[in-house]
Design a protein around this motif. Structure first.
Motif, short mmCIF file in Angstrom:
data_model
loop_
_atom_site.label_atom_id
_atom_site.label_comp_id
_atom_site.label_asym_id
_atom_site.label_seq_id
_atom_site.Cartn_x
_atom_site.Cartn_y
_atom_site.Cartn_z
N ASP A 161 8.92 -17.72 34.18
CA ASP A 161 10.02 -17.96 34.74
C ASP A 161 11.44 -18.60 33.48
O ASP A 161 12.29 -18.50 34.12
CB ASP A 161 9.84 -19.64 35.67
N THR A 162 10.54 -18.83 32.23
CA THR A 162 11.86 -18.76 31.22
C THR A 162 12.59 -17.69 31.40
O THR A 162 12.09 -16.91 31.23
CB THR A 162 10.75 -18.96 29.96
N ALA A 163 14.08 -18.33 31.74
CA ALA A 163 14.58 -17.16 31.98
C ALA A 163 16.44 -17.99 31.66
O ALA A 163 16.51 -18.75 31.62
CB ALA A 163 14.50 -15.54 32.87
N VAL A 164 17.16 -17.26 31.69
CA VAL A 164 19.44 -17.48 31.13
C VAL A 164 18.92 -17.20 33.53
O VAL A 164 18.73 -16.22 34.54
CB VAL A 164 20.01 -17.07 31.29
N TYR A 165 19.28 -18.40 34.44
CA TYR A 165 19.56 -18.12 35.88
C TYR A 165 20.39 -18.04 36.36
O TYR A 165 21.97 -18.98 36.05
CB TYR A 165 18.54 -19.96 36.49
N TYR A 166 21.08 -17.36 36.86
CA TYR A 166 22.69 -16.91 36.96
C TYR A 166 22.58 -17.08 38.67
O TYR A 166 22.03 -16.43 39.26
CB TYR A 166 23.35 -15.71 36.96
N CYS A 167 23.84 -17.97 39.04
CA CYS A 167 23.93 -17.73 40.31
C CYS A 167 25.45 -16.70 40.51
O CYS A 167 25.76 -16.31 40.23
CB CYS A 167 24.51 -19.23 40.85
N ALA A 168 24.78 -15.84 41.98
CA ALA A 168 26.24 -15.09 42.36
C ALA A 168 26.73 -14.92 43.83
O ALA A 168 25.76 -15.62 44.41
CB ALA A 168 25.59 -13.48 41.88
N LEU A 169 27.76 -14.96 43.76
CA LEU A 169 28.94 -14.55 45.59
C LEU A 169 29.11 -13.14 46.11
O LEU A 169 29.08 -11.99 44.80
CB LEU A 169 30.02 -15.51 45.24
N SER A 170 28.67 -12.87 46.88
CA SER A 170 29.18 -11.40 48.03
C SER A 170 29.46 -12.36 48.98
O SER A 170 29.75 -13.44 49.90
CB SER A 170 28.00 -10.79 48.08
N SER A 171 31.42 -11.49 48.73
CA SER A 171 31.51 -11.39 50.26
C SER A 171 31.92 -11.11 51.22
O SER A 171 32.75 -10.61 52.23
CB SER A 171 33.44 -12.21 49.67
N ARG A 172 31.14 -9.75 50.66
CA ARG A 172 31.08 -8.67 51.52
C ARG A 172 30.09 -9.18 53.18
O ARG A 172 29.38 -9.86 52.59
CB ARG A 172 30.33 -7.49 50.93
N TYR A 173 30.49 -7.72 53.71
CA TYR A 173 30.08 -8.36 55.02
C TYR A 173 28.83 -7.96 55.41
O TYR A 173 27.71 -8.47 55.15
CB TYR A 173 30.83 -7.33 56.14
N THR A 174 28.25 -6.40 54.85
CA THR A 174 26.68 -6.33 54.81
C THR A 174 26.27 -6.49 53.05
O THR A 174 27.13 -5.96 52.36
CB THR A 174 27.00 -4.86 55.22
N VAL A 175 25.42 -6.97 53.11
CA VAL A 175 25.23 -7.07 51.43
C VAL A 175 23.47 -6.60 51.91
O VAL A 175 22.29 -7.13 52.42
CB VAL A 175 25.40 -8.63 51.42
N SER A 176 23.36 -6.01 50.30
CA SER A 176 21.67 -5.61 50.36
C SER A 176 22.30 -7.23 49.31
O SER A 176 21.96 -7.15 48.02
CB SER A 176 22.34 -4.72 50.05
N VAL A 177 20.98 -8.09 49.50
CA VAL A 177 20.92 -8.95 48.97
C VAL A 177 20.09 -9.39 47.95
O VAL A 177 20.92 -9.64 46.73
CB VAL A 177 20.16 -10.09 50.11
N ARG A 178 19.81 -8.38 47.51
CA ARG A 178 18.56 -8.63 46.24
C ARG A 178 19.16 -7.43 45.37
O ARG A 178 18.33 -7.16 44.08
CB ARG A 178 16.71 -7.47 46.49
N ARG A 179 20.25 -6.32 45.16
CA ARG A 179 20.90 -5.42 44.53
C ARG A 179 22.40 -6.59 44.11
O ARG A 179 23.08 -6.92 43.91
CB ARG A 179 21.34 -4.25 44.93
N SER A 180 22.15 -6.24 42.49
CA SER A 180 22.71 -7.17 41.81
C SER A 180 24.71 -6.70 41.60
O SER A 180 25.55 -7.68 41.94
CB SER A 180 23.16 -7.29 40.55
N ASP A 181 24.74 -5.52 42.01
CA ASP A 181 25.99 -4.80 42.56
C ASP A 181 26.62 -5.15 43.58
O ASP A 181 28.13 -4.28 43.68
CB ASP A 181 25.61 -3.53 42.21
N ALA A 182 25.81 -6.04 44.44
CA ALA A 182 26.63 -6.51 45.79
C ALA A 182 27.08 -7.65 45.48
O ALA A 182 27.37 -8.34 46.83
CB ALA A 182 25.31 -6.32 46.07
N TYR A 183 27.10 -8.15 44.53
CA TYR A 183 27.62 -9.23 44.14
C TYR A 183 29.41 -8.77 43.24
O TYR A 183 29.50 -8.22 42.48
CB TYR A 183 26.77 -10.36 43.50
N ASP A 184 30.25 -10.07 44.21
CA ASP A 184 31.38 -9.97 43.42
C ASP A 184 32.13 -10.79 42.07
O ASP A 184 32.62 -11.17 41.38
CB ASP A 184 32.55 -10.29 44.06
N TYR A 185 31.41 -12.04 42.65
CA TYR A 185 31.93 -12.80 40.97
C TYR A 185 29.79 -14.08 40.89
O TYR A 185 28.68 -13.69 41.51
CB TYR A 185 32.11 -14.52 41.60
N TRP A 186 30.02 -13.95 39.39
CA TRP A 186 28.65 -14.04 38.28
C TRP A 186 28.96 -15.95 38.10
O TRP A 186 30.20 -16.18 37.45
CB TRP A 186 28.12 -13.54 37.98
#
Length: 124
Positions: free
Chosen positions: A89-114
């Motif tokens: 589990d060792t890693a750098v952890y990032y939170c991400a936000l998507s404001s889109r109505y439909t989101v492919s939740v597992r895809r990093s390109d679905a998120y607008d802010y990190w």
């Protein structure tokens, strides 16, 4: 919009950490939120995601039963409770936000802010 991740650190295998992601500049009420992680030389890996209402939650298989994602919209904050931590589990952890109505939740390109990332190190 700014996301501030915190709560990382050094912990022994089997231990626990709780990561927090506090948002400013907009409400989280109508957003999908997620946590990703990254180790050097690899791409960002989806860890867990939570829908706008909190009713739909997804995890990558390797953390199911050990990690819990939650959100407190009143505090504009998302959490990742990590229990039974493993060295993998060792890693750098990032939170991400998507404001889109439909989101492919597992895809990093679905998120607008990190967020800026918080480092988690699990020793064996």
């Amino acid at each position: 919009v700014q996301l501030q991740a915190s709560g990382g650190g050094l912990v022994q295998a089997g231990g626990s950490l709780r990561l927090s992601c506090a948002a400013s500049g907009r409400t989280l009420t109508d957003t999908t939120m997620a946590w990703f992680r990254q180790v050097p030389g690899k791409g960002r890996e989806f860890v867990g995601g939570i829908s706008r209402s909190g009713g739909n939650i997804h995890y990558t298989d390797s953390v199911k039963g050990r990690f819990t994602i939650s959100r407190d919209n009143a505090k504009n904050t998302v959490y990742l409770q990590m229990d039974s931590l493993k060295p993998d589990d060792t890693a750098v952890y990032y939170c991400a936000l998507s404001s889109r109505y439909t989101v492919s939740v597992r895809r990093s390109d679905a998120y607008d802010y990190w967020g800026q990332g918080t480092e988690v190190t699990v020793s064996s």
